[in-house]
Design a protein around this motif. Structure first.
Motif, mmCIF file in Angstrom:
data_model
loop_
_atom_site.group_PDB
_atom_site.id
_atom_site.type_symbol
_atom_site.label_atom_id
_atom_site.label_comp_id
_atom_site.label_asym_id
_atom_site.label_seq_id
_atom_site.Cartn_x
_atom_site.Cartn_y
_atom_site.Cartn_z
ATOM 1 N N PRO A 80 -59.588 58.352 25.926
ATOM 2 C CA PRO A 80 -59.970 59.153 24.760
ATOM 3 C C PRO A 80 -58.876 59.102 23.697
ATOM 4 N N GLY A 81 -59.309 59.045 22.440
ATOM 5 C CA GLY A 81 -58.365 59.009 21.338
ATOM 6 C C GLY A 81 -57.922 57.606 20.956
ATOM 7 N N VAL A 82 -58.394 56.604 21.692
ATOM 8 C CA VAL A 82 -58.060 55.217 21.385
ATOM 9 C C VAL A 82 -59.362 54.495 21.071
ATOM 10 N N GLU A 83 -59.383 53.806 19.928
ATOM 11 C CA GLU A 83 -60.581 53.065 19.551
ATOM 12 C C GLU A 83 -60.264 51.587 19.411
ATOM 13 N N LEU A 84 -61.233 50.767 19.739
ATOM 14 C CA LEU A 84 -61.129 49.331 19.538
ATOM 15 C C LEU A 84 -62.032 48.980 18.360
ATOM 16 N N VAL A 85 -61.450 48.365 17.351
ATOM 17 C CA VAL A 85 -62.185 47.920 16.180
ATOM 18 C C VAL A 85 -62.227 46.400 16.240
ATOM 19 N N GLU A 86 -63.413 45.846 16.325
ATOM 20 C CA GLU A 86 -63.555 44.398 16.432
ATOM 21 C C GLU A 86 -63.503 43.777 15.039
ATOM 22 N N TRP A 87 -62.566 42.868 14.845
ATOM 23 C CA TRP A 87 -62.443 42.169 13.564
ATOM 24 C C TRP A 87 -63.396 40.997 13.578
ATOM 25 N N ASP A 88 -64.155 40.857 12.518
ATOM 26 C CA ASP A 88 -65.246 39.890 12.486
ATOM 27 C C ASP A 88 -65.073 38.828 11.403
ATOM 28 N N GLY A 89 -63.840 38.619 10.906
ATOM 29 C CA GLY A 89 -63.652 37.740 9.763
ATOM 30 C C GLY A 89 -63.049 36.380 10.055
ATOM 31 N N LEU A 90 -62.984 35.988 11.307
ATOM 32 C CA LEU A 90 -62.322 34.732 11.666
ATOM 33 C C LEU A 90 -62.920 33.534 10.934
ATOM 34 N N PHE A 115 -57.504 40.423 6.281
ATOM 35 C CA PHE A 115 -57.025 40.239 7.653
ATOM 36 C C PHE A 115 -55.673 40.922 7.850
ATOM 37 N N PHE A 116 -54.754 40.709 6.923
ATOM 38 C CA PHE A 116 -53.443 41.358 7.001
ATOM 39 C C PHE A 116 -53.592 42.877 7.035
ATOM 40 N N GLU A 117 -54.466 43.401 6.188
ATOM 41 C CA GLU A 117 -54.671 44.851 6.134
ATOM 42 C C GLU A 117 -55.237 45.380 7.448
ATOM 43 N N ALA A 118 -56.142 44.628 8.069
ATOM 44 C CA ALA A 118 -56.705 45.052 9.353
ATOM 45 C C ALA A 118 -55.605 45.098 10.420
ATOM 46 N N ILE A 119 -54.722 44.134 10.409
ATOM 47 C CA ILE A 119 -53.604 44.122 11.364
ATOM 48 C C ILE A 119 -52.661 45.283 11.088
ATOM 49 N N GLU A 120 -52.345 45.509 9.825
ATOM 50 C CA GLU A 120 -51.432 46.601 9.468
ATOM 51 C C GLU A 120 -51.988 47.958 9.876
ATOM 52 N N ILE A 163 -59.682 40.905 18.412
ATOM 53 C CA ILE A 163 -59.944 39.623 17.746
ATOM 54 C C ILE A 163 -60.481 38.656 18.790
ATOM 55 N N SER A 164 -61.687 38.161 18.565
ATOM 56 C CA SER A 164 -62.263 37.143 19.439
ATOM 57 C C SER A 164 -61.974 35.774 18.844
ATOM 58 N N GLY A 165 -61.488 34.866 19.680
ATOM 59 C CA GLY A 165 -61.222 33.506 19.236
ATOM 60 C C GLY A 165 -62.476 32.670 19.111
ATOM 61 N N SER A 166 -63.602 33.211 19.515
ATOM 62 C CA SER A 166 -64.877 32.502 19.422
ATOM 63 C C SER A 166 -65.644 32.997 18.202
ATOM 64 N N LEU A 167 -66.240 32.069 17.488
ATOM 65 C CA LEU A 167 -67.050 32.441 16.329
ATOM 66 C C LEU A 167 -68.482 32.795 16.704
#
Length: 186
Positions: free
Chosen positions: A29-39, A60-65, A6-10
């Motif tokens: 390996p085996g770890v992915e970073l998914v950038e949330w873009d809905g701020l 947003f809640f679903e992405a965190i879960e 989650i980036s605090g910058s828009l």
């Protein structure tokens, strides 16, 4: 394993988005970073809507879960965290104590164009996340002088020491995911 970034910058070309991408490239390996873009799409927190949150908040809640951990990259606005990021944390912190942040392993990093790399903002984010029930790593990674911190405008840090520190912090976050909550909360 999935880490939600989650980036605090828009701003699309923000240094903190670059920092998230730099982190994603350093994950094991085996770890992915998914950038949330809905701020930008989250409405202002409204306690009247807490029990029936709007669709963007539910997403947003679903992405965190779905995430095993969170990586928050924050700029510093007026010696604190950005309002949009604080608003997102306010939504995610409700209802307390049974919210989506409860026990969620979280690391906070930050980049700014000043010398101190958003240190105050990182402290504020860690404080609000802890108050929300997240399990927040104490480590910080301030990336100061961010206009020059990324290799030729790329999404990689140019300083090998900063790169190593980011990799270490990510390793700590991954280990935290694999540590039972009882052991990590003591």
């Amino acid at each position: 394993m999935r880490i939600l970034g989650i980036s605090g910058s828009l701003r699309r070309g923000s240094h903190n988005r670059k920092l998230l991408r730099a982190a994603g490239a350093l994950l094991p390996p085996g770890v992915e970073l998914v950038e949330w873009d809905g701020l930008a799409g989250l409405p202002a927190f409204d306690e009247d809507l807490e029990n029936t949150p709007p669709a963007p908040v539910k997403a947003f809640f679903e992405a965190i879960e779905r995430a095993d951990a969170l990586l928050i990259a924050t700029p510093e606005y007026n010696a604190s965290l950005p309002g949009a990021l604080k608003n997102a944390i306010d939504w995610a912190s409700r209802p307390f104590p049974d919210n989506v942040l409860r026990y969620k392993p979280t690391a906070v990093v930050g980049a700014s164009t000043g010398l101190f790399g958003a240190v105050w903002a990182q402290a504020e984010v860690r404080k609000t996340m802890k108050a929300s029930g997240a399990h927040v790593l104490e480590d910080e990674l301030p990336v100061g002088m961010a206009d020059y911190a990324f290799a030729d405008g790329q999404d990689a840090l140019s300083d090998p020491e900063l790169t190593a520190r980011l990799k270490d912090l990510l390793g700590d976050l991954v280990r935290e995911v694999n540590t039972p909550v009882e052991a990590s909360s003591s």
